[in-house]
Motif scaffolding. Structure first.
Motif, mmCIF file in Angstrom:
data_model
loop_
_atom_site.group_PDB
_atom_site.id
_atom_site.type_symbol
_atom_site.label_atom_id
_atom_site.label_comp_id
_atom_site.label_asym_id
_atom_site.label_seq_id
_atom_site.Cartn_x
_atom_site.Cartn_y
_atom_site.Cartn_z
ATOM 1 N N GLY A 49 50.225 95.104 -47.293
ATOM 2 C CA GLY A 49 49.245 95.609 -48.250
ATOM 3 C C GLY A 49 49.826 95.922 -49.591
ATOM 4 N N ASN A 50 50.889 95.262 -49.984
ATOM 5 C CA ASN A 50 51.528 95.550 -51.263
ATOM 6 C C ASN A 50 50.885 94.718 -52.362
ATOM 7 O OD1 ASN A 50 53.196 96.140 -53.349
ATOM 8 N ND2 ASN A 50 55.035 95.242 -52.462
ATOM 9 N N LEU A 51 50.453 95.390 -53.435
ATOM 10 C CA LEU A 51 49.906 94.716 -54.602
ATOM 11 C C LEU A 51 50.705 95.202 -55.805
ATOM 12 C CD1 LEU A 51 47.664 92.917 -55.832
ATOM 13 C CD2 LEU A 51 46.296 94.986 -56.096
ATOM 14 N N SER A 52 51.337 94.264 -56.535
ATOM 15 C CA SER A 52 52.251 94.691 -57.597
ATOM 16 C C SER A 52 52.137 93.785 -58.802
ATOM 17 C CB SER A 52 53.695 94.685 -57.077
ATOM 18 O OG SER A 52 54.089 93.377 -56.702
ATOM 19 N N ARG A 53 52.649 94.337 -59.900
ATOM 20 C CA ARG A 53 52.759 93.592 -61.146
ATOM 21 C C ARG A 53 54.012 94.116 -61.847
ATOM 22 N NH1 ARG A 53 47.652 93.596 -64.950
ATOM 23 N NH2 ARG A 53 46.837 92.577 -63.071
ATOM 24 N N PRO A 54 54.899 93.224 -62.311
ATOM 25 C CA PRO A 54 56.159 93.681 -62.908
ATOM 26 C C PRO A 54 55.940 94.338 -64.265
ATOM 27 C CG PRO A 54 55.937 91.322 -63.148
ATOM 28 C CD PRO A 54 54.774 91.750 -62.301
ATOM 29 N N GLY A 55 56.955 95.119 -64.677
ATOM 30 C CA GLY A 55 56.920 95.781 -65.968
ATOM 31 C C GLY A 55 58.231 96.479 -66.229
ATOM 32 N N ASP A 56 58.403 96.981 -67.458
ATOM 33 C CA ASP A 56 59.620 97.727 -67.778
ATOM 34 C C ASP A 56 59.678 99.053 -67.030
ATOM 35 O OD1 ASP A 56 60.360 95.747 -69.637
ATOM 36 O OD2 ASP A 56 59.037 96.642 -71.143
ATOM 37 N N ILE A 57 58.537 99.596 -66.804
ATOM 38 C CA ILE A 57 58.423 100.841 -66.034
ATOM 39 C C ILE A 57 57.324 100.619 -64.997
ATOM 40 C CG2 ILE A 57 57.896 103.299 -66.112
ATOM 41 C CD1 ILE A 57 58.718 103.228 -69.073
ATOM 42 N N VAL A 58 57.571 101.098 -63.768
ATOM 43 C CA VAL A 58 56.624 100.899 -62.670
ATOM 44 C C VAL A 58 55.945 102.221 -62.326
ATOM 45 C CG1 VAL A 58 56.368 100.280 -60.230
ATOM 46 C CG2 VAL A 58 57.868 98.944 -61.711
ATOM 47 N N ILE A 59 54.656 102.137 -62.191
ATOM 48 C CA ILE A 59 53.873 103.278 -61.685
ATOM 49 C C ILE A 59 53.419 102.939 -60.281
ATOM 50 C CG2 ILE A 59 51.788 104.655 -61.972
ATOM 51 C CD1 ILE A 59 52.014 104.229 -64.944
ATOM 52 N N GLY A 60 53.760 103.819 -59.337
ATOM 53 C CA GLY A 60 53.364 103.598 -57.949
ATOM 54 C C GLY A 60 51.955 104.053 -57.689
ATOM 55 N N GLY A 61 51.318 103.427 -56.759
ATOM 56 C CA GLY A 61 49.971 103.812 -56.370
ATOM 57 C C GLY A 61 49.819 103.788 -54.864
ATOM 58 N N ILE A 62 49.393 104.893 -54.296
ATOM 59 C CA ILE A 62 49.121 104.988 -52.855
ATOM 60 C C ILE A 62 47.638 105.250 -52.714
ATOM 61 C CG2 ILE A 62 49.675 106.155 -50.691
ATOM 62 C CD1 ILE A 62 52.039 104.729 -51.856
ATOM 63 N N PHE A 63 46.894 104.255 -52.225
ATOM 64 C CA PHE A 63 45.444 104.342 -52.146
ATOM 65 C C PHE A 63 44.969 104.100 -50.722
ATOM 66 C CE2 PHE A 63 46.218 103.411 -56.575
ATOM 67 C CZ PHE A 63 45.300 104.214 -57.242
ATOM 68 N N SER A 360 38.780 84.454 -58.347
ATOM 69 C CA SER A 360 39.502 83.337 -58.958
ATOM 70 C C SER A 360 40.524 83.808 -59.990
ATOM 71 C CB SER A 360 38.504 82.383 -59.607
ATOM 72 O OG SER A 360 37.778 83.040 -60.636
ATOM 73 N N LYS A 361 40.276 84.975 -60.585
ATOM 74 C CA LYS A 361 41.206 85.502 -61.579
ATOM 75 C C LYS A 361 42.420 86.161 -60.934
ATOM 76 C CE LYS A 361 37.696 86.512 -65.111
ATOM 77 N NZ LYS A 361 37.129 87.571 -65.963
ATOM 78 N N TYR A 362 42.263 86.621 -59.699
ATOM 79 C CA TYR A 362 43.344 87.335 -59.023
ATOM 80 C C TYR A 362 43.533 86.737 -57.634
ATOM 81 C CZ TYR A 362 42.086 90.635 -62.693
ATOM 82 O OH TYR A 362 41.789 91.206 -63.897
ATOM 83 N N PRO A 363 44.081 85.528 -57.559
ATOM 84 C CA PRO A 363 44.213 84.867 -56.252
ATOM 85 C C PRO A 363 45.184 85.568 -55.310
ATOM 86 C CG PRO A 363 45.372 83.656 -57.966
ATOM 87 C CD PRO A 363 44.593 84.715 -58.665
ATOM 88 N N HIS A 364 46.096 86.368 -55.861
ATOM 89 C CA HIS A 364 47.079 87.035 -55.004
ATOM 90 C C HIS A 364 46.630 88.425 -54.568
ATOM 91 C CE1 HIS A 364 49.851 83.804 -55.923
ATOM 92 N NE2 HIS A 364 49.681 84.017 -57.239
ATOM 93 N N ASP A 365 45.433 88.832 -54.995
ATOM 94 C CA ASP A 365 44.907 90.141 -54.606
ATOM 95 C C ASP A 365 44.067 89.971 -53.344
ATOM 96 O OD1 ASP A 365 43.788 92.614 -54.306
ATOM 97 O OD2 ASP A 365 43.080 92.804 -56.351
ATOM 98 N N SER A 366 44.684 90.230 -52.194
ATOM 99 C CA SER A 366 43.956 90.062 -50.930
ATOM 100 C C SER A 366 42.833 91.082 -50.792
ATOM 101 C CB SER A 366 44.922 90.205 -49.752
ATOM 102 O OG SER A 366 45.530 91.489 -49.761
ATOM 103 N N TYR A 367 43.012 92.243 -51.423
ATOM 104 C CA TYR A 367 41.956 93.256 -51.351
ATOM 105 C C TYR A 367 40.688 92.779 -52.038
ATOM 106 C CZ TYR A 367 45.990 96.292 -50.436
ATOM 107 O OH TYR A 367 47.115 96.854 -49.926
ATOM 108 N N MET A 368 40.861 92.047 -53.164
ATOM 109 C CA MET A 368 39.691 91.601 -53.908
ATOM 110 C C MET A 368 38.873 90.610 -53.113
ATOM 111 S SD MET A 368 39.363 90.085 -57.755
ATOM 112 C CE MET A 368 39.828 91.653 -58.436
ATOM 113 N N ALA A 369 39.548 89.766 -52.381
ATOM 114 C CA ALA A 369 38.812 88.794 -51.573
ATOM 115 C C ALA A 369 37.939 89.495 -50.538
ATOM 116 C CB ALA A 369 39.794 87.842 -50.903
ATOM 117 N N GLU A 370 38.532 90.468 -49.859
ATOM 118 C CA GLU A 370 37.755 91.204 -48.862
ATOM 119 C C GLU A 370 36.657 92.046 -49.525
ATOM 120 O OE1 GLU A 370 39.837 93.138 -45.645
ATOM 121 O OE2 GLU A 370 41.692 92.139 -46.237
#
Length: 833
Positions: A49-63, A360-370
């Motif tokens: 269930g990991n959904l991520s996007r790279p950046g210089d600084i990372v903000i974690g999210g537990i949902f 279609s904009k977020y093919p790697h977001d499995s949550y969006m599909a569901e």
């Protein structure tokens, strides 16, 4: 073993907001890992269930994105199977998207963090503590594996963590993140224990503590006048703390708790059949529900099955705006619900962002599909189900505009404004800050569940609860805008006992709660002018309750008035009666030379008639308003005049006896004949009464009195006798004189008629005594003006007894039988005797 180089620390400072998102100083420890050497290694723990996007600084999210979790049997003989998560929560998915939206907004702004790109890494807890711990440790370990206390993967440093929504999971996360001083910001964890800075030094939240909410819910219940309330709560920390605080506050506010039931989260059915039966059997119309939407969903299903209707649900913030429960299936059950919701703010750009989401904009977001499949009840085309014609496939042309049009996204207000010393005004004018315990301002919206024109349930804001309200009006509810379960704007009643109306008070029934009372009429002389009065209040001394006992009216003043029929009747009788002795006196004066007048002591007869005249007139002193002067003199005047009257009668009787015996040869009584003896008797008898009355007036004189105790609702204006002993002594002395006169006259009744009137005096004194003996019990039993009327009646009757028995027969002879008024006739009568 895993070998790592020595950790090298460095410190970053930044402030990040939603347009101005801020984060505090963060300490990041990193290390690079060397090649694995042969030996023991830590077992890996995969995190799904990991959904991520790279950046210089990372903000974690537990949902908490999924609503259900399927557990495997734990046999402890093999490694447990992976946890299966099912059914994406639309509301929590929007919360996750709010984080992504905020990060994109910040990255798009050149003014907030120039030359720095924010990334994110999001994990789903699947409503379990295990997943919350896995996600937290994974974030601390670099996001790929779980290696506690080490960051062994290349990548951007972790700035802080947003989440979780549940207090139980947030407490676990806060224990871990607090060790490393990573800021944790929760948007939905409300447990008061998270305010303890010694346990959770780096925890912040944008939702107030449950301590404020539960007090507010109790105040709202009191606002609507509900005193018979049930409480339904989860068996976790959130529910149990809320239950205890709400129960205490409700009871402090005068309400009673009809029942308390726990939703057993460890049971698949949440103990719903038992809960539904308790609610259905209870007479309480209002139920405070402190639970999550997923747990209440199962209970709501059972409530529908058992056909539980007509209840008002008071919702905690955890489900008061739930889209999960706002479905047609629960419309009849939940319409009219009222509850606390997180203070909302309109974010037009965020709504636009949500409406633009597409798989279609977020093919790697499995949550969006569901999410997409759940919203539109279709399946996204995949290779393995192309040939399955029984499935409705998604076309890709579905639009989210209509779906999100009513959502104001309450759970993401001020999201990521998590800085220890943050203090600013948001765009909507609200004051954003954290207190010393990491809590935001305690502000809630009050929402009402109603059916919109499209026939679906929606939540409409009908008030607010703001502990920092500038005008001091903490609870503000527009009651007229609330629509209850019966589609009515009238507030439903929830009471154990019906309301006690005006004129009644509540009486507690032993063995029952204080709200299960009985209604009792107010005691005599007291009123209650409000509904459900706890006690009645006495009227002032000069007022008295009306028949309904809801207000005090001026008391009427009662006395023997000349305007009343009884008063003017007695006054008329008294005046006409007083003329009778005067008329008889005139007859005696006119016929004073006749034998019958001369034979009965003419001078004593005249004095007796004058005293009788005064006796009749003294009764007028008892009629009319009892002025202080009248009170002082009327009983004394009555006693003196009647003493004179009876003294005259006694003197006449003694004179007759002496005169008869003096005619005998050799009698020594000759020297006692004449008027001197009579006058001495009169003066002696009157003197004794005079002394008694004088002592009475000196030491305890009668006085004017307003009596409010004798007769309820009436002020009796009367004369207090001052000394009852003196009054009865005066009256008793009159009885003594009358008794002596009666005895002497009775003994002399057989004396010759030509010399005495003993028979007439005997009858007069017998009648006189009969009147006053009858007067005593009548006087003692009478109340108010009738006490005075009894004394006036006794005065008139006893006076008439003397006039009628002594003088009427003589006047009859003088006026109508003149032949009998001769010396010969009297001598003849004497000889016959």
């Amino acid at each position: 073993m895993i070998c790592c180089k020595e950790q090298r620390g460095h410190r970053l400072k930044w402030f990040i907001f939603l347009k101005t998102l801020a984060l505090s100083n963060i300490s990041i420890d990193k290390c690079s890992c060397s090649d694995l050497k042969i030996g023991c290694t830590l077992p890996s723990e995969s995190v799904n269930g990991n959904l991520s996007r790279p950046g210089d600084i990372v903000i974690g999210g537990i949902f908490r994105i999924y609503m259900k979790a399927t557990y495997s049997d734990f046999r402890f003989t093999r490694k447990p199977l992976e946890l299966k998560c099912e059914e994406v929560s639309i509301q929590h998915y929007q919360s996750m998207q709010a984080l992504i939206f905020a990060i994109e907004e910040i990255n798009a702004s050149p003014e907030v963090l120039p030359n720095i790109t924010l990334g994110f890494q999001i994990f789903d807890t699947c409503i379990t503590i295990r997943r919350a711990a896995q996600g937290t440790l994974s974030l601390l370990s670099g996001g790929e594996g779980i290696t506690p206390n080490y960051h062994c993967h290349k990548g951007a440093p972790l700035a802080g963590v947003v989440g979780d929504s549940g207090s139980t999971r947030s407490i676990l996360m806060a224990h871990i993140l607090g060790l490393y001083k990573y800021p944790q910001i929760s948007y939905f964890s409300t447990s008061p224990i998270l305010s303890k800075r010694d346990l959770f030094p780096s925890f912040f939240r944008t939702i107030p503590s449950d301590e404020f909410q539960m007090r507010g819910l109790a105040q709202m219940v009191a606002h609507f006048g509900w005193t018979w309330v049930g409480i339904l709560a989860n068996d976790d920390e959130y529910g149990q703390f809320g239950l205890q605080v709400a129960k205490q506050e409700l009871m402090s506010g005068g309400a009673c708790v009809a029942f308390t039931e726990n939703i057993l989260t460890g049971k698949p059915n949440r103990n719903a059949p038992h809960i539904a039966k308790v609610i259905n059997d209870s007479t309480a119309k209002v139920v405070v529900v402190i639970t999550s939407n997923s747990d209440f969903y199962i209970v709501a299903e059972e409530l529908l099955k058992q056909n539980v209707t007509g209840k008002i649900w008071v919702a905690s913030e955890a489900w008061s705006t739930s889209a999960y429960l706002s479905i047609d299936r629960f419309r009849a059950l939940l319409v009219g619900t009222i509850g606390f919701a997180i203070h909302s703010g309109q974010l037009p750009k965020f709504n636009k962002y949500l409406n633009s989401l597409h798989p279609s904009k977020y093919p790697h977001d499995s949550y969006m599909a569901e999410f997409w499949e759940k919203v539109f009840s279709c399946k996204i085309i995949q290779q393995e189900n192309v040939d399955n014609t029984t499935i409705k496939f998604c076309t890709g042309n579905e639009k989210l505009e209509n779906f999100f049009i009513q959502d104001d996204h309450r759970s993401s207000l001020n999201l990521l404004h998590y800085v220890k010393n943050v203090n600013f005004l948001a765009k909507d004018g609200s004051h954003v800050f954290f207190d010393a315990k990491g809590n935001p301002p305690a502000i809630y919206d009050i929402v009402n569940w109603r059916v919109n024109p499209r026939g679906t349930l929606e939540q409409v804001t009908v008030g607010s609860y703001n502990l920092n309200a500038p005008d001091g009006n903490i609870l503000n509810i527009v009651s007229a805008e609330i629509i209850w379960f019966n589609n009515d704007t009238q507030v439903p009643v929830s009471k154990c006992s019906p309301s006690c109306g005006s004129g009644f008070r509540k009486v507690i029934v032993p063995g029952k709660p204080p709200c299960c009372y009985e209604c009792a009429r107010c005691p005599q002389g007291q009123i209650s002018n409000q509904t459900d009065a706890v006690e009645c209040h006495p009227c002032s001394w000069d007022t008295w309750p009306n028949l309904q006992q809801d207000r005090c009216l001026p008391r009427p003043t009662e006395f023997l008035s000349y305007e009343q029929p009884l008063g003017y009747s007695l006054a008329t009788i008294s005046m006409f009666s007083s003329l009778t002795p005067i008329a008889i006196l005139g007859i005696f004066i006119h016929y004073k030379t006749t034998p019958i007048v001369r034979a009965n002591n003419y001078s004593l007869s005249c004095l007796l008639l004058l005293s009788l005249f005064l006796c009749f007139l003294c009764s007028l002193g008892f009629i009319g308003y009892p002025q202080p002067e009248k009170c002082l003199l009327r009983q004394v005047a009555f006693g003196m005049v009647f003493a004179l009257c009876i003294s005259c009668v006694l003197a006449k009787t003694i004179t007759v006896v002496i005169a008869f015996n003096a005619t005998k040869p050799g009698s020594r009584l000759r020297k006692w004949t004449g008027v001197k003896v009579s006058y001495c008797v009169i003066m002696l008898c009157a003197l004794i009464q005079t002394i008694d009355c004088a002592l009475w007036l000196i030491f305890s004189p009668p006085f004017h009195e307003l009596d409010t105790d004798t007769q309820p609702g009436v002020i009796i204006a009367n004369c207090n006798e001052g000394s009852p002993t003196a009054f009865w002594c005066m009256l008793g002395y009159l009885g003594l004189l009358a008794s002596i006169s009666f005895i002497v006259a009775f003994l002399a009744r057989r004396l010759p008629d030509s010399f005495n009137e003993a028979k007439l005096i005997t009858f007069s004194m017998l009648a006189f005594l009969s009147v006053w003996v009858s007067f005593i019990p009548a006087y003692l039993s009478a109340r108010g003006m009738y006490t005075v009327a009894m004394e006036v009646f006794a005065i008139l009757s006893s006076s008439w007894a003397v006039v009628g028995c002594i003088f009427v027969p003589k006047c009859y002879i003088i006026l109508f039988r003149p032949n009998m008024n001769s010396r010969i006739h009297l001598s003849f009568k004497g000889k016959e005797a």
